[in-house]
Design an enzyme around this catalytic site. Sequence first.
Site, PDB file in Angstrom:
ATOM      1  N   LYS A  46       0.853  -1.188   0.000  1.00  0.00           N
ATOM      2  CA  LYS A  46       0.000   0.000   0.000  1.00  0.00           C
ATOM      3  C   LYS A  46       0.887   1.235   0.000  1.00  0.00           C
ATOM      4  O   LYS A  46       1.756   1.392   0.854  1.00  0.00           O
ATOM      5  CB  LYS A  46      -0.899   0.032   1.243  1.00  0.00           C
ATOM      6  CG  LYS A  46      -1.850   1.228   1.259  1.00  0.00           C
ATOM      7  CD  LYS A  46      -2.808   1.147   2.419  1.00  0.00           C
ATOM      8  CE  LYS A  46      -2.281   1.770   3.676  1.00  0.00           C
ATOM      9  NZ  LYS A  46      -2.090   3.232   3.608  1.00  0.00           N
ATOM     10  N   ASP A  73      -3.389   4.349  -1.792  1.00  0.00           N
ATOM     11  CA  ASP A  73      -4.337   4.811  -0.759  1.00  0.00           C
ATOM     12  C   ASP A  73      -4.333   6.341  -0.703  1.00  0.00           C
ATOM     13  O   ASP A  73      -3.718   6.930   0.171  1.00  0.00           O
ATOM     14  CB  ASP A  73      -3.910   4.202   0.580  1.00  0.00           C
ATOM     15  CG  ASP A  73      -4.879   4.500   1.702  1.00  0.00           C
ATOM     16  OD1 ASP A  73      -6.036   4.864   1.422  1.00  0.00           O
ATOM     17  OD2 ASP A  73      -4.473   4.365   2.869  1.00  0.00           O
ATOM     18  N   LYS A  75      -7.281   8.149  -0.792  1.00  0.00           N
ATOM     19  CA  LYS A  75      -8.534   8.570  -0.134  1.00  0.00           C
ATOM     20  C   LYS A  75      -9.141   9.800  -0.827  1.00  0.00           C
ATOM     21  O   LYS A  75      -9.268  10.872  -0.247  1.00  0.00           O
ATOM     22  CB  LYS A  75      -8.307   8.826   1.355  1.00  0.00           C
ATOM     23  CG  LYS A  75      -7.806   7.607   2.111  1.00  0.00           C
ATOM     24  CD  LYS A  75      -7.803   7.828   3.610  1.00  0.00           C
ATOM     25  CE  LYS A  75      -7.392   6.598   4.381  1.00  0.00           C
ATOM     26  NZ  LYS A  75      -5.976   6.248   4.300  1.00  0.00           N
ATOM     27  N   LEU A  76      -9.539   9.597  -2.072  1.00  0.00           N
ATOM     28  CA  LEU A  76     -10.106  10.705  -2.861  1.00  0.00           C
ATOM     29  C   LEU A  76     -11.386  11.223  -2.212  1.00  0.00           C
ATOM     30  O   LEU A  76     -12.216  10.455  -1.728  1.00  0.00           O
ATOM     31  CB  LEU A  76     -10.425  10.235  -4.281  1.00  0.00           C
ATOM     32  CG  LEU A  76      -9.310   9.536  -5.051  1.00  0.00           C
ATOM     33  CD1 LEU A  76      -9.822   9.100  -6.432  1.00  0.00           C
ATOM     34  CD2 LEU A  76      -8.094  10.429  -5.196  1.00  0.00           C
ATOM     35  N   HIS A  77     -11.550  12.526  -2.217  1.00  0.00           N
ATOM     36  CA  HIS A  77     -12.770  13.152  -1.675  1.00  0.00           C
ATOM     37  C   HIS A  77     -12.910  14.523  -2.327  1.00  0.00           C
ATOM     38  O   HIS A  77     -12.213  15.470  -1.955  1.00  0.00           O
ATOM     39  CB  HIS A  77     -12.666  13.282  -0.143  1.00  0.00           C
ATOM     40  CG  HIS A  77     -13.957  13.651   0.511  1.00  0.00           C
ATOM     41  ND1 HIS A  77     -14.182  13.454   1.858  1.00  0.00           N
ATOM     42  CD2 HIS A  77     -15.092  14.189   0.018  1.00  0.00           C
ATOM     43  CE1 HIS A  77     -15.414  13.863   2.158  1.00  0.00           C
ATOM     44  NE2 HIS A  77     -15.968  14.320   1.054  1.00  0.00           N
ATOM     45  N   ASP A  78     -13.810  14.611  -3.332  1.00  0.00           N
ATOM     46  CA  ASP A  78     -13.967  15.886  -4.036  1.00  0.00           C
ATOM     47  C   ASP A  78     -15.312  15.859  -4.755  1.00  0.00           C
ATOM     48  O   ASP A  78     -16.128  14.965  -4.505  1.00  0.00           O
ATOM     49  CB  ASP A  78     -12.795  16.067  -5.021  1.00  0.00           C
ATOM     50  CG  ASP A  78     -12.441  17.542  -5.219  1.00  0.00           C
ATOM     51  OD1 ASP A  78     -13.355  18.334  -5.508  1.00  0.00           O
ATOM     52  OD2 ASP A  78     -11.249  17.890  -5.083  1.00  0.00           O
ATOM     53  N   THR A 136      -9.563   4.014  11.111  1.00  0.00           N
ATOM     54  CA  THR A 136      -9.369   3.235  12.341  1.00  0.00           C
ATOM     55  C   THR A 136      -8.750   4.073  13.460  1.00  0.00           C
ATOM     56  O   THR A 136      -8.631   3.614  14.583  1.00  0.00           O
ATOM     57  CB  THR A 136      -8.477   2.005  12.050  1.00  0.00           C
ATOM     58  OG1 THR A 136      -7.435   2.397  11.168  1.00  0.00           O
ATOM     59  CG2 THR A 136      -9.270   0.908  11.388  1.00  0.00           C
ATOM     60  N   GLN A 200      -3.661   4.090  16.437  1.00  0.00           N
ATOM     61  CA  GLN A 200      -4.913   3.442  16.056  1.00  0.00           C
ATOM     62  C   GLN A 200      -5.818   3.313  17.282  1.00  0.00           C
ATOM     63  O   GLN A 200      -5.349   3.018  18.375  1.00  0.00           O
ATOM     64  CB  GLN A 200      -4.640   2.047  15.473  1.00  0.00           C
ATOM     65  CG  GLN A 200      -3.752   2.046  14.241  1.00  0.00           C
ATOM     66  CD  GLN A 200      -4.501   2.477  12.981  1.00  0.00           C
ATOM     67  OE1 GLN A 200      -5.581   3.051  13.063  1.00  0.00           O
ATOM     68  NE2 GLN A 200      -3.931   2.224  11.826  1.00  0.00           N
ATOM     69  N   GLY A 220       1.138  -1.990   8.655  1.00  0.00           N
ATOM     70  CA  GLY A 220       2.251  -1.070   8.449  1.00  0.00           C
ATOM     71  C   GLY A 220       3.347  -1.315   9.471  1.00  0.00           C
ATOM     72  O   GLY A 220       4.157  -2.246   9.343  1.00  0.00           O
ATOM     73  N   ARG A 221       3.326  -0.482  10.511  1.00  0.00           N
ATOM     74  CA  ARG A 221       4.430  -0.485  11.470  1.00  0.00           C
ATOM     75  C   ARG A 221       4.747  -1.841  12.109  1.00  0.00           C
ATOM     76  O   ARG A 221       5.939  -2.116  12.348  1.00  0.00           O
ATOM     77  CB  ARG A 221       4.164   0.596  12.541  1.00  0.00           C
ATOM     78  CG  ARG A 221       4.312   2.000  11.961  1.00  0.00           C
ATOM     79  CD  ARG A 221       3.642   3.055  12.795  1.00  0.00           C
ATOM     80  NE  ARG A 221       2.185   2.938  12.726  1.00  0.00           N
ATOM     81  CZ  ARG A 221       1.344   3.763  13.328  1.00  0.00           C
ATOM     82  NH1 ARG A 221       1.826   4.766  14.051  1.00  0.00           N
ATOM     83  NH2 ARG A 221       0.049   3.592  13.221  1.00  0.00           N
TER      84      ARG A 221
HETATM   85  O1  C5P Z   1       1.236   1.271  10.824  1.00  0.00           O
HETATM   86  P1  C5P Z   1      -0.214   0.850  10.722  1.00  0.00           P
HETATM   87  O2  C5P Z   1      -0.385  -0.668  10.644  1.00  0.00           O
HETATM   88  O3  C5P Z   1      -1.090   1.501  11.777  1.00  0.00           O
HETATM   89  O4  C5P Z   1      -0.683   1.426   9.297  1.00  0.00           O
HETATM   90  C1  C5P Z   1      -2.007   1.330   8.846  1.00  0.00           C
HETATM   91  C2  C5P Z   1      -2.094   1.908   7.467  1.00  0.00           C
HETATM   92  O5  C5P Z   1      -3.456   1.790   7.027  1.00  0.00           O
HETATM   93  C3  C5P Z   1      -1.741   3.380   7.377  1.00  0.00           C
HETATM   94  O6  C5P Z   1      -1.057   3.558   6.134  1.00  0.00           O
HETATM   95  C4  C5P Z   1      -3.070   4.107   7.364  1.00  0.00           C
HETATM   96  O7  C5P Z   1      -3.025   5.278   6.592  1.00  0.00           O
HETATM   97  C5  C5P Z   1      -3.984   3.074   6.700  1.00  0.00           C
HETATM   98  N1  C5P Z   1      -5.407   3.157   7.027  1.00  0.00           N
HETATM   99  C6  C5P Z   1      -5.910   3.066   8.316  1.00  0.00           C
HETATM  100  N2  C5P Z   1      -7.263   3.180   8.543  1.00  0.00           N
HETATM  101  C7  C5P Z   1      -8.109   3.326   7.508  1.00  0.00           C
HETATM  102  C8  C5P Z   1      -7.623   3.400   6.199  1.00  0.00           C
HETATM  103  C9  C5P Z   1      -6.250   3.300   5.988  1.00  0.00           C
HETATM  104  O8  C5P Z   1      -5.134   2.905   9.258  1.00  0.00           O
HETATM  105  N3  C5P Z   1      -9.428   3.340   7.729  1.00  0.00           N
END
Ligand code: C5P
Length: 241
Positions: A46, A73, A75-78, A136, A200, A220-221
């Site tokens: 992603k 990702d 996240k379009l909004h317009d 989230t 989160q 991610g992390r």
């Molecule tokens: O590091 P972590 O696992 O928290 O990363 C989650 C990824 O998912 C981030 O890139 C964040 O922008 C994305 N994301 C999210 N919640 C959403 C949509 C996308 O955490 N509803």
Amino acid sequence: MTEAQIPGPDRPRAARERLIVALDFQDADAALAMVDRLGEEVTWYKVGMELFYAEGGQLLHALRGRGKRVFLDLKLHDIPNTMAMAVRSLSRLPVELCTLHIPAGSEALRACAAEVRRIAETRGPAIGLLGVTRLTSLSPPDVSDPWRDVVSLAGQAMACGIYGWIAPAAAAPLLRGAHGPCPALVCPGIRLPEGAKQDQVTVGTPEEAVRGGADWIVVGRPVTRAEDPSAAAREIVRRLV
Ligand code: C5P
């Protein structure tokens, strides 16, 4: 509209295909170093605003050149026309999944869905559009019915012909119960039971997400900041089986 008529990638079957690693890095060097470190362990990545705004489409081509699959990702909004034309522009890039905010409204969602259908009819495989229900990192707007907004936004996206949803793992069983198995479901906010939540609010384990009906999870992390990212990815995939 049936699932078969909505453009987007085939839903994953193998556990490894269900993991999407979020490349939240500042530049291509750092991102591609992580991709090379993870090697065969990870197929899907992603790319979000942080990296795309810095590196643009070249980075996506570099990922495709390494045999990787891309979820963009942004996240379009317009307004409807601007969103549909953004989808048209993004369709020139090697992107298989892309996000838009459902509160942009039904007209905008329908315009984007029509655009990917037009591309699918004229050029072949087109982007799978994913509607963001609730981030989230946010708390529920109504604590007495914490998933009402998510279920209702998901229904709105589905009615507009959107390929799938982004939603927290905890909402997965409710979404499947309310709207059935057709739309794809991608769950971010994934943590191993012992992992830190960081920023989160709503987190879930890989097992919870897939048991609840998620097709993909975004991590991610917990992978990219792990001491051994490959081992962390392997452990997550093991839990998805
Ligand atoms: O590091 P972590 O696992 O928290 O990363 C989650 C990824 O998912 C981030 O890139 C964040 O922008 C994305 N994301 C999210 N919640 C959403 C949509 C996308 O955490 N509803």
